[in-house]
Design a protein around this motif. Structure first.
Motif, PDB file in Angstrom:
ATOM      1  N   ALA A   9       0.827  -1.205   0.000  1.00  0.00           N
ATOM      2  CA  ALA A   9       0.000   0.000   0.000  1.00  0.00           C
ATOM      3  C   ALA A   9       0.868   1.264   0.000  1.00  0.00           C
ATOM      4  O   ALA A   9       0.559   2.232  -0.704  1.00  0.00           O
ATOM      5  N   ALA A  10       1.953   1.254   0.755  1.00  0.00           N
ATOM      6  CA  ALA A  10       2.846   2.420   0.795  1.00  0.00           C
ATOM      7  C   ALA A  10       3.469   2.670  -0.575  1.00  0.00           C
ATOM      8  O   ALA A  10       3.616   3.825  -0.998  1.00  0.00           O
ATOM      9  N   LYS A  11       3.805   1.612  -1.274  1.00  0.00           N
ATOM     10  CA  LYS A  11       4.379   1.772  -2.610  1.00  0.00           C
ATOM     11  C   LYS A  11       3.359   2.351  -3.585  1.00  0.00           C
ATOM     12  O   LYS A  11       3.722   3.061  -4.516  1.00  0.00           O
ATOM     13  N   ILE A  12       2.086   2.045  -3.366  1.00  0.00           N
ATOM     14  CA  ILE A  12       1.027   2.545  -4.237  1.00  0.00           C
ATOM     15  C   ILE A  12       0.642   3.975  -3.866  1.00  0.00           C
ATOM     16  O   ILE A  12       0.436   4.814  -4.739  1.00  0.00           O
ATOM     17  N   LEU A  13       0.559   4.266  -2.572  1.00  0.00           N
ATOM     18  CA  LEU A  13      -0.010   5.535  -2.111  1.00  0.00           C
ATOM     19  C   LEU A  13       0.997   6.641  -1.828  1.00  0.00           C
ATOM     20  O   LEU A  13       0.721   7.810  -2.095  1.00  0.00           O
ATOM     21  N   ASP A  14       2.112   6.291  -1.231  1.00  0.00           N
ATOM     22  CA  ASP A  14       3.034   7.314  -0.739  1.00  0.00           C
ATOM     23  C   ASP A  14       4.092   7.667  -1.779  1.00  0.00           C
ATOM     24  O   ASP A  14       4.630   6.792  -2.461  1.00  0.00           O
ATOM     25  N   ASP A  15       4.371   8.959  -1.886  1.00  0.00           N
ATOM     26  CA  ASP A  15       5.395   9.410  -2.825  1.00  0.00           C
ATOM     27  C   ASP A  15       6.775   8.925  -2.406  1.00  0.00           C
ATOM     28  O   ASP A  15       7.614   8.599  -3.241  1.00  0.00           O
ATOM     29  N   VAL A  16       7.004   8.890  -1.104  1.00  0.00           N
ATOM     30  CA  VAL A  16       8.284   8.438  -0.571  1.00  0.00           C
ATOM     31  C   VAL A  16       8.000   7.253   0.349  1.00  0.00           C
ATOM     32  O   VAL A  16       7.142   7.335   1.223  1.00  0.00           O
ATOM     33  N   HIS A  17       8.719   6.160   0.118  1.00  0.00           N
ATOM     34  CA  HIS A  17       8.531   4.966   0.944  1.00  0.00           C
ATOM     35  C   HIS A  17       9.849   4.221   1.059  1.00  0.00           C
ATOM     36  O   HIS A  17      10.762   4.421   0.259  1.00  0.00           O
ATOM     37  N   TYR A  18       9.940   3.388   2.061  1.00  0.00           N
ATOM     38  CA  TYR A  18      11.147   2.581   2.259  1.00  0.00           C
ATOM     39  C   TYR A  18      11.128   1.362   1.338  1.00  0.00           C
ATOM     40  O   TYR A  18      10.087   0.957   0.835  1.00  0.00           O
ATOM     41  N   ASN A  19      12.307   0.765   1.169  1.00  0.00           N
ATOM     42  CA  ASN A  19      12.411  -0.423   0.318  1.00  0.00           C
ATOM     43  C   ASN A  19      12.074  -1.687   1.108  1.00  0.00           C
ATOM     44  O   ASN A  19      11.840  -1.648   2.318  1.00  0.00           O
ATOM     45  N   ASN A  20      12.054  -2.804   0.408  1.00  0.00           N
ATOM     46  CA  ASN A  20      11.677  -4.078   1.018  1.00  0.00           C
ATOM     47  C   ASN A  20      12.609  -4.476   2.155  1.00  0.00           C
ATOM     48  O   ASN A  20      12.168  -5.063   3.143  1.00  0.00           O
ATOM     49  N   GLY A  21      13.894  -4.176   2.021  1.00  0.00           N
ATOM     50  CA  GLY A  21      14.848  -4.517   3.072  1.00  0.00           C
ATOM     51  C   GLY A  21      14.521  -3.820   4.385  1.00  0.00           C
ATOM     52  O   GLY A  21      14.613  -4.423   5.461  1.00  0.00           O
ATOM     53  N   PHE A  22      14.113  -2.570   4.292  1.00  0.00           N
ATOM     54  CA  PHE A  22      13.747  -1.822   5.497  1.00  0.00           C
ATOM     55  C   PHE A  22      12.491  -2.414   6.132  1.00  0.00           C
ATOM     56  O   PHE A  22      12.439  -2.638   7.342  1.00  0.00           O
ATOM     57  N   TYR A  23      11.465  -2.665   5.313  1.00  0.00           N
ATOM     58  CA  TYR A  23      10.241  -3.278   5.833  1.00  0.00           C
ATOM     59  C   TYR A  23      10.528  -4.652   6.429  1.00  0.00           C
ATOM     60  O   TYR A  23       9.910  -5.050   7.417  1.00  0.00           O
ATOM     61  N   ALA A  24      11.454  -5.378   5.842  1.00  0.00           N
ATOM     62  CA  ALA A  24      11.828  -6.694   6.375  1.00  0.00           C
ATOM     63  C   ALA A  24      12.396  -6.558   7.787  1.00  0.00           C
ATOM     64  O   ALA A  24      12.016  -7.310   8.692  1.00  0.00           O
ATOM     65  N   ARG A  25      13.298  -5.580   7.978  1.00  0.00           N
ATOM     66  CA  ARG A  25      13.867  -5.377   9.317  1.00  0.00           C
ATOM     67  C   ARG A  25      12.791  -4.971  10.322  1.00  0.00           C
ATOM     68  O   ARG A  25      12.750  -5.481  11.440  1.00  0.00           O
ATOM     69  N   VAL A  26      11.910  -4.066   9.915  1.00  0.00           N
ATOM     70  CA  VAL A  26      10.831  -3.635  10.807  1.00  0.00           C
ATOM     71  C   VAL A  26       9.903  -4.802  11.125  1.00  0.00           C
ATOM     72  O   VAL A  26       9.466  -4.974  12.261  1.00  0.00           O
ATOM     73  N   GLY A  27       9.627  -5.631  10.114  1.00  0.00           N
ATOM     74  CA  GLY A  27       8.695  -6.740  10.274  1.00  0.00           C
ATOM     75  C   GLY A  27       9.294  -8.002  10.853  1.00  0.00           C
ATOM     76  O   GLY A  27       8.561  -8.957  11.145  1.00  0.00           O
ATOM     77  N   GLY A  28      10.608  -8.058  10.994  1.00  0.00           N
ATOM     78  CA  GLY A  28      11.240  -9.226  11.600  1.00  0.00           C
ATOM     79  C   GLY A  28      11.379 -10.418  10.667  1.00  0.00           C
ATOM     80  O   GLY A  28      11.356 -11.567  11.121  1.00  0.00           O
ATOM     81  N   VAL A  29      11.502 -10.150   9.359  1.00  0.00           N
ATOM     82  CA  VAL A  29      11.726 -11.216   8.382  1.00  0.00           C
ATOM     83  C   VAL A  29      12.950 -10.860   7.558  1.00  0.00           C
ATOM     84  O   VAL A  29      13.430  -9.731   7.592  1.00  0.00           O
ATOM     85  N   SER A  30      13.447 -11.809   6.794  1.00  0.00           N
ATOM     86  CA  SER A  30      14.590 -11.519   5.936  1.00  0.00           C
ATOM     87  C   SER A  30      14.127 -10.742   4.704  1.00  0.00           C
ATOM     88  O   SER A  30      12.940 -10.761   4.341  1.00  0.00           O
ATOM     89  N   LYS A  31      15.074 -10.070   4.053  1.00  0.00           N
ATOM     90  CA  LYS A  31      14.745  -9.328   2.838  1.00  0.00           C
ATOM     91  C   LYS A  31      14.235 -10.273   1.751  1.00  0.00           C
ATOM     92  O   LYS A  31      13.276  -9.962   1.039  1.00  0.00           O
ATOM     93  N   GLU A  32      14.825 -11.448   1.658  1.00  0.00           N
ATOM     94  CA  GLU A  32      14.403 -12.431   0.660  1.00  0.00           C
ATOM     95  C   GLU A  32      12.961 -12.872   0.911  1.00  0.00           C
ATOM     96  O   GLU A  32      12.173 -13.012  -0.022  1.00  0.00           O
TER      97      GLU A  32
END
Length: 158
Positions: free
Chosen positions: A88-111
């Protein structure tokens, strides 16, 4: 959002053995962090707009309607939440973090985050557009859920 997701988990609990098509989102065990704290963590660290949480919920609801054999359970709700909010952030927000950042926040690996994003998009048939009418309806629903589950303020001291 956490209240609405928890209702989905509670409603699906008796059915959650298989998980249907959402099993790719299943963890080995439920995360130790409470769902409410997890959603707050995503909000705090990603700085995504509040609209992303509404649209993320729309995505999860679409998944459940499109794949009725799937359930939201304690084993998958956290991964579903972080993935749907990220998309949703990639669709809605002009500026958003990449998958690696969301992975760290979410507690999963980037892969794993990359794999979950692709799986979500394919399960949705890339149907990620949300009309203003649908957005408004889901916003109202989430607001009602929040108000319904708020602890009433203490009575005034006399």
């Amino acid at each position: 959002l956490s209240t609405a997701l928890q209702k989905l988990v509670n409603r699906s609990e008796p059915l959650s053995a298989g998980g249907g098509r959402l099993s790719v989102f299943h963890g080995v065990r439920a995360p130790a962090i409470a769902l409410e704290n997890y959603i707050e963590r995503i909000y705090k660290y990603t700085s995504c707009s509040p609209s992303c949480f509404v649209v993320g919920f729309v995505y999860i609801d679409r998944l459940l309607h499109k794949h009725p054999d799937s359930v939201v359970s304690p084993l998958n709700v956290h991964r579903l939440a972080v993935t749907s909010v990220m998309v949703a952030a990639k669709i809605l927000d002009d500026v958003h973090y990449n998958n690696g950042f969301y992975a760290r926040v979410g507690g999963v690996s980037k892969e794993e985050m990359n794999r979950l994003e692709l799986e979500l998009l394919f399960l949705l048939d890339f149907h990620v557009y949300v009309s203003s009418t649908v957005f408004e309806a889901y916003s109202l629903y989430l607001e009602k859920e929040m108000l319904r589950n708020q602890t009433p303020p203490p009575p005034p001291l006399l």
